[in-house]
Scaffold this active site. Structure first.
Site, PDB file in Angstrom:
ATOM      1  N   CYS A  63      -0.859 -12.931  52.005  1.00 45.44           N
ATOM      2  CA  CYS A  63       0.528 -12.903  51.533  1.00 45.44           C
ATOM      3  C   CYS A  63       0.909 -11.510  51.009  1.00 45.44           C
ATOM      4  CB  CYS A  63       0.809 -13.975  50.478  1.00 45.44           C
ATOM      5  SG  CYS A  63       2.556 -13.966  49.953  1.00 45.44           S
ATOM      6  N   HIS A  95      -1.583 -20.337  49.299  1.00 42.89           N
ATOM      7  CA  HIS A  95      -1.195 -19.852  50.631  1.00 42.89           C
ATOM      8  C   HIS A  95      -1.745 -18.465  50.909  1.00 42.89           C
ATOM      9  CE1 HIS A  95       1.734 -18.246  47.825  1.00 42.89           C
ATOM     10  NE2 HIS A  95       1.904 -17.254  48.689  1.00 42.89           N
ATOM     11  N   GLU A  96      -2.744 -18.017  50.110  1.00 48.41           N
ATOM     12  CA  GLU A  96      -3.229 -16.639  50.261  1.00 48.41           C
ATOM     13  C   GLU A  96      -4.759 -16.672  50.356  1.00 48.41           C
ATOM     14  OE1 GLU A  96      -1.102 -13.025  48.188  1.00 48.41           O
ATOM     15  OE2 GLU A  96      -2.829 -13.567  46.974  1.00 48.41           O
ATOM     16  N   CYS A 128       7.598 -20.213  71.217  1.00 44.06           N
ATOM     17  CA  CYS A 128       8.922 -20.716  70.834  1.00 44.06           C
ATOM     18  C   CYS A 128       9.981 -19.632  71.085  1.00 44.06           C
ATOM     19  CB  CYS A 128       8.929 -21.168  69.372  1.00 44.06           C
ATOM     20  SG  CYS A 128       8.956 -19.835  68.165  1.00 44.06           S
ATOM     21  N   CYS A 161       8.376 -17.693  63.424  1.00 45.89           N
ATOM     22  CA  CYS A 161       8.026 -18.735  64.403  1.00 45.89           C
ATOM     23  C   CYS A 161       8.518 -20.096  63.891  1.00 45.89           C
ATOM     24  CB  CYS A 161       6.511 -18.759  64.573  1.00 45.89           C
ATOM     25  SG  CYS A 161       5.915 -20.111  65.593  1.00 45.89           S
ATOM     26  N   CYS A 167      -0.374 -16.528  43.875  1.00 41.42           N
ATOM     27  CA  CYS A 167       0.847 -15.733  44.035  1.00 41.42           C
ATOM     28  C   CYS A 167       1.982 -16.369  43.219  1.00 41.42           C
ATOM     29  CB  CYS A 167       1.177 -15.690  45.528  1.00 41.42           C
ATOM     30  SG  CYS A 167       2.816 -15.114  45.965  1.00 41.42           S
ATOM     31  N   HIS A 168       3.032 -15.582  42.983  1.00 41.88           N
ATOM     32  CA  HIS A 168       4.181 -16.097  42.231  1.00 41.88           C
ATOM     33  C   HIS A 168       4.800 -17.332  42.870  1.00 41.88           C
ATOM     34  CE1 HIS A 168       4.119 -12.463  39.824  1.00 41.88           C
ATOM     35  NE2 HIS A 168       4.879 -13.156  38.992  1.00 41.88           N
ATOM     36  N   THR A 169       4.723 -17.394  44.178  1.00 44.84           N
ATOM     37  CA  THR A 169       5.349 -18.535  44.856  1.00 44.84           C
ATOM     38  C   THR A 169       4.629 -19.839  44.501  1.00 44.84           C
ATOM     39  OG1 THR A 169       5.918 -16.997  46.586  1.00 44.84           O
ATOM     40  CG2 THR A 169       6.213 -19.301  47.101  1.00 44.84           C
ATOM     41  N   ARG A 203       7.903 -25.498  61.941  1.00 42.81           N
ATOM     42  CA  ARG A 203       8.714 -25.274  60.737  1.00 42.81           C
ATOM     43  C   ARG A 203       9.094 -26.584  60.036  1.00 42.81           C
ATOM     44  NH1 ARG A 203       8.801 -23.483  56.705  1.00 42.81           N
ATOM     45  NH2 ARG A 203      10.665 -23.670  55.478  1.00 42.81           N
ATOM     46  N   CYS A 253       9.502 -16.670  68.662  1.00 45.61           N
ATOM     47  CA  CYS A 253       8.393 -15.770  69.000  1.00 45.61           C
ATOM     48  C   CYS A 253       8.733 -14.954  70.238  1.00 45.61           C
ATOM     49  CB  CYS A 253       7.111 -16.570  69.246  1.00 45.61           C
ATOM     50  SG  CYS A 253       6.310 -17.148  67.733  1.00 45.61           S
ATOM     51  N   CYS A 257       3.229 -18.919  67.268  1.00 45.44           N
ATOM     52  CA  CYS A 257       2.848 -19.751  68.420  1.00 45.44           C
ATOM     53  C   CYS A 257       2.904 -18.987  69.734  1.00 45.44           C
ATOM     54  CB  CYS A 257       3.741 -20.994  68.504  1.00 45.44           C
ATOM     55  SG  CYS A 257       5.389 -20.680  69.175  1.00 45.44           S
ATOM     56  N   ARG A 301      -3.263  -9.357  40.719  1.00 42.76           N
ATOM     57  CA  ARG A 301      -3.713 -10.513  41.502  1.00 42.76           C
ATOM     58  C   ARG A 301      -4.986 -11.083  40.896  1.00 42.76           C
ATOM     59  NH1 ARG A 301       0.203 -11.696  43.609  1.00 42.76           N
ATOM     60  NH2 ARG A 301       0.500 -12.287  45.766  1.00 42.76           N
TER      61      ARG A 301
HETATM   62  P1  NAD Z   1       5.576  -9.451  39.874  1.00 42.46           P
HETATM   63  O1  NAD Z   1       6.112 -10.276  38.768  1.00 42.46           O
HETATM   64  O2  NAD Z   1       4.132  -9.125  39.931  1.00 42.46           O
HETATM   65  O3  NAD Z   1       6.357  -8.061  39.884  1.00 42.46           O
HETATM   66  C1  NAD Z   1       7.697  -7.925  39.536  1.00 42.46           C
HETATM   67  C2  NAD Z   1       7.866  -6.587  38.809  1.00 42.46           C
HETATM   68  O4  NAD Z   1       9.254  -6.387  38.580  1.00 42.46           O
HETATM   69  C3  NAD Z   1       7.176  -6.510  37.451  1.00 42.46           C
HETATM   70  O5  NAD Z   1       6.384  -5.346  37.388  1.00 42.46           O
HETATM   71  C4  NAD Z   1       8.342  -6.456  36.448  1.00 42.46           C
HETATM   72  O6  NAD Z   1       8.038  -5.673  35.305  1.00 42.46           O
HETATM   73  C5  NAD Z   1       9.435  -5.833  37.296  1.00 42.46           C
HETATM   74  N1  NAD Z   1      10.799  -6.151  36.858  1.00 42.46           N
HETATM   75  C6  NAD Z   1      11.274  -7.337  36.419  1.00 42.46           C
HETATM   76  N2  NAD Z   1      12.608  -7.249  36.174  1.00 42.46           N
HETATM   77  C7  NAD Z   1      12.968  -5.980  36.473  1.00 42.46           C
HETATM   78  C8  NAD Z   1      14.207  -5.274  36.469  1.00 42.46           C
HETATM   79  N3  NAD Z   1      15.340  -5.858  36.087  1.00 42.46           N
HETATM   80  N4  NAD Z   1      14.219  -3.987  36.868  1.00 42.46           N
HETATM   81  C9  NAD Z   1      13.074  -3.373  37.257  1.00 42.46           C
HETATM   82  N5  NAD Z   1      11.855  -3.992  37.285  1.00 42.46           N
HETATM   83  C10 NAD Z   1      11.823  -5.274  36.909  1.00 42.46           C
HETATM   84  O7  NAD Z   1       6.039 -10.156  41.246  1.00 42.46           O
HETATM   85  P2  NAD Z   1       5.418  -9.991  42.706  1.00 42.46           P
HETATM   86  O8  NAD Z   1       4.228 -10.851  42.885  1.00 42.46           O
HETATM   87  O9  NAD Z   1       5.303  -8.547  43.015  1.00 42.46           O
HETATM   88  O10 NAD Z   1       6.591 -10.677  43.582  1.00 42.46           O
HETATM   89  C11 NAD Z   1       7.848 -10.075  43.658  1.00 42.46           C
HETATM   90  C12 NAD Z   1       8.831 -10.978  44.389  1.00 42.46           C
HETATM   91  O11 NAD Z   1       8.471 -11.088  45.771  1.00 42.46           O
HETATM   92  C13 NAD Z   1       8.875 -12.414  43.877  1.00 42.46           C
HETATM   93  O12 NAD Z   1      10.236 -12.828  43.852  1.00 42.46           O
HETATM   94  C14 NAD Z   1       8.118 -13.202  44.941  1.00 42.46           C
HETATM   95  O13 NAD Z   1       8.503 -14.552  44.997  1.00 42.46           O
HETATM   96  C15 NAD Z   1       8.549 -12.444  46.167  1.00 42.46           C
HETATM   97  N6  NAD Z   1       7.752 -12.638  47.388  1.00 42.46           N
HETATM   98  C16 NAD Z   1       8.412 -12.546  48.567  1.00 42.46           C
HETATM   99  C17 NAD Z   1       7.739 -12.703  49.761  1.00 42.46           C
HETATM  100  C18 NAD Z   1       8.464 -12.564  51.058  1.00 42.46           C
HETATM  101  O14 NAD Z   1       7.855 -12.808  52.109  1.00 42.46           O
HETATM  102  N7  NAD Z   1       9.724 -12.182  51.068  1.00 42.46           N
HETATM  103  C19 NAD Z   1       6.362 -12.954  49.757  1.00 42.46           C
HETATM  104  C20 NAD Z   1       5.705 -13.018  48.527  1.00 42.46           C
HETATM  105  C21 NAD Z   1       6.410 -12.862  47.344  1.00 42.46           C
HETATM  106  O1  DAO Z   2      12.687 -20.713  57.666  1.00 40.94           O
HETATM  107  O2  DAO Z   2      11.545 -20.099  59.370  1.00 40.94           O
HETATM  108  C1  DAO Z   2      11.656 -20.249  58.170  1.00 40.94           C
HETATM  109  C2  DAO Z   2      10.464 -19.875  57.338  1.00 40.94           C
HETATM  110  C3  DAO Z   2      10.826 -19.288  56.051  1.00 40.94           C
HETATM  111  C4  DAO Z   2       9.616 -18.899  55.281  1.00 40.94           C
HETATM  112  C5  DAO Z   2       9.753 -17.562  54.689  1.00 40.94           C
HETATM  113  C6  DAO Z   2       8.880 -17.385  53.519  1.00 40.94           C
HETATM  114  C7  DAO Z   2       9.045 -16.059  52.847  1.00 40.94           C
HETATM  115  C8  DAO Z   2       9.353 -16.062  51.438  1.00 40.94           C
HETATM  116  C9  DAO Z   2       8.544 -16.986  50.588  1.00 40.94           C
HETATM  117  C10 DAO Z   2       7.534 -16.323  49.770  1.00 40.94           C
HETATM  118  C11 DAO Z   2       6.184 -16.577  50.308  1.00 40.94           C
HETATM  119  C12 DAO Z   2       5.077 -16.414  49.427  1.00 40.94           C
HETATM  120 ZN    ZN Z   3       6.707 -19.435  67.605  1.00 44.56          ZN
END
Ligand code: NAD
Ligand code: DAO
Ligand code: ZN
Length: 369
Positions: free
Chosen positions: A169, A62-63, A95, A106, A40-42, A110, A98, A92, A364
């Site tokens: 994820c 993480h996936e 907590c 949770c 994943c990107h992370t 953490r 939760c 859990c 992916r």
């Molecule tokens: P990705 O790079 O596969 O997809 C991003 C898309 O955005 C691409 O298709 C790209 O062309 C497009 N893009 C880029 N700039 C743009 C713009 N200005 N306008 C329109 N489109 C644009 O990324 P992903 O794997 O889908 O992840 C997306 C985001 O989600 C990342 O920041 C990642 O870290 C985050 N994420 C968050 C969580 C969460 O729990 N909140 C979990 C996993 C990933």
């Molecule tokens: O502070 O309680 C917390 C946990 C925060 C974790 C949230 C993770 C979500 C975004 C990260 C991208 C994961 C791939």
């Molecule tokens: Zn909990």
């Protein structure tokens, strides 16, 4: 035991395939044989060194999905032979967080998870006698890993590891943001910014709940075909729009989106996502993770006039409760994972997965062990 892992020795360097020492599970912990893991990107963000909380040397990932092979003392909810998905957001069920029923964040483990160690403050992994950090509490870039019992979701045994690992994820983050965070209702008009591994899952979540217009916004027109397959009804390339994007989207949705999702991590797009929402009730959900130190902006009047800005981590899903349901949805054909897994590689070639991601060639990549 000796396990085979891809080790992030330092920021900005390729992962190194190593034979690593792994200690067995302690109280409340389980040993899991990882059968498959997504990249994943992370993981890339942390490996690049841009993640201010990134620790090295570490075992990232993480996936994943795998099988419980041993349980430590006092473990009651899983047993050897159970199939599981590791959870970077544990559950859990005890907590304050939760029990609130208001969040999936949770807090039981953490602090130690953030420090790259198990709940007793130590690492189970070592290389040449030196400890390696755990990552996100999961470290799935290893053919075996140790996890707290509260950080595994037990899933059905007929689910293929090389597909359902993505539920660890990306799938849950996207589909969950629609169902658990935004609670999108049938007939809603939705705008999804960013059609990558997360945005496409938001799109299929919107289709699943019966949204009406599902508008995808991406600067890469090559994303259109796959997004349509996942339920997108209209595609907008911001580069091809004359004038401002926000009024264009407000017009397309006949007054503004009921829901919007930012799936990029771009703070300027986050503003557009909020401001294209319908006056009085539009809800914008931030999923993308912005770079360290970045800030979001809008005019407060956007909120005064009824738009709501919120965020979603792991799709708002409670891992042990919701992840098995999402696996069922996949097995019942309600969600499509197969078409999002564009590449499968062995662990030895894991660095190629990062190259494919950076080149924009994969949605992916899954590594199988
Ligand atoms: P990705 O790079 O596969 O997809 C991003 C898309 O955005 C691409 O298709 C790209 O062309 C497009 N893009 C880029 N700039 C743009 C713009 N200005 N306008 C329109 N489109 C644009 O990324 P992903 O794997 O889908 O992840 C997306 C985001 O989600 C990342 O920041 C990642 O870290 C985050 N994420 C968050 C969580 C969460 O729990 N909140 C979990 C996993 C990933
Ligand atoms: O502070 O309680 C917390 C946990 C925060 C974790 C949230 C993770 C979500 C975004 C990260 C991208 C994961 C791939
Ligand atoms: Zn909990």
């Amino acid at each position: 035991m000796q396990v085979k892992a891809a080790v992030a020795m330092e920021a900005g360097k390729p992962l190194r395939i190593e034979s690593v020492e792994l200690e067995g599970p302690k109280v409340g912990e389980v040993l899991v044989e990882i059968k498959a893991t997504g990249i994943c990107h992370t993981d890339a963000f942390t490996l690049s060194g841009a993640d201010p909380e990134g620790l090295f040397p570490a075992i990232l990932g993480h996936e994943g999905a795998g099988v419980v092979v041993e349980v430590g003392p006092e473990v009651t909810s899983v047993k050897p032979g159970d199939h599981v998905i590791p959870l970077y957001t544990p559950e859990c069920r005890q907590c304050e967080y939760c029990l609130s029923r208001k969040t999936n964040l949770c807090q039981a483990i953490r602090a130690t998870q953030g420090r790259g160690v198990m709940p007793d403050g130590t690492s189970r992994f070592s290389l040449g006698g030196e400890p390696l950090y755990h990552y996100m509490g999961t470290s799935t870039f290893s053919n075996f890993t140790v996890l707290p019992e509260i950080a595994v979701a037990k899933i059905r045994k007929d689910a293929p590891f090389d597909k359902v690992c993505y539920i660890g994820c990306g799938v849950t983050t996207g589909v969950g943001a629609v169902i658990y965070t935004a609670k999108v209702e049938p007939g809603a008009n939705v705008v999804v910014f960013g059609l990558g591994g997360i945005g496409l899952n938001v799109i299929q979540g919107c289709r699943m709940v019966g949204a009406d217009k599902i508008i995808g916004v991406d600067t890469n027109p090559a994303k259109k075909v796959l997004a349509e397959k996942f339920g997108m009804t209209h595609f907008v390339n911001p580069k091809a729009v004359e004038g401002d994007l926000v009024p264009y989207l407000v017009e397309l949705t006949k007054g503004g989106a009921d829901y919007s999702f930012e799936c990029i991590g771009n703070v300027d797009v986050m503003r557009q996502a909020l401001e294209c929402c319908h006056k009085g009730w539009g809800v914008s959900v931030i999923i993308g993770v912005a770079g360290a130190g970045q800030e979001i902006r809008t005019r407060p009047f956007q909120l005064v006039t009824g738009r709501v800005w919120k965020g979603s981590a792991f799709g708002g899903a409670r891992g042990r409760t919701d992840v098995p349901k999402i696996v069922d949805w996949y097995m019942e054909g309600k969600i499509n994972i197969d078409d999002l897994i564009t590449h499968v590689l062995p662990l030895n070639e894991i660095n190629q997965a990062f190259d494919l991601m950076h080149e924009g060639k994969s949605i992916r990549t899954v590594v199988t062990f």
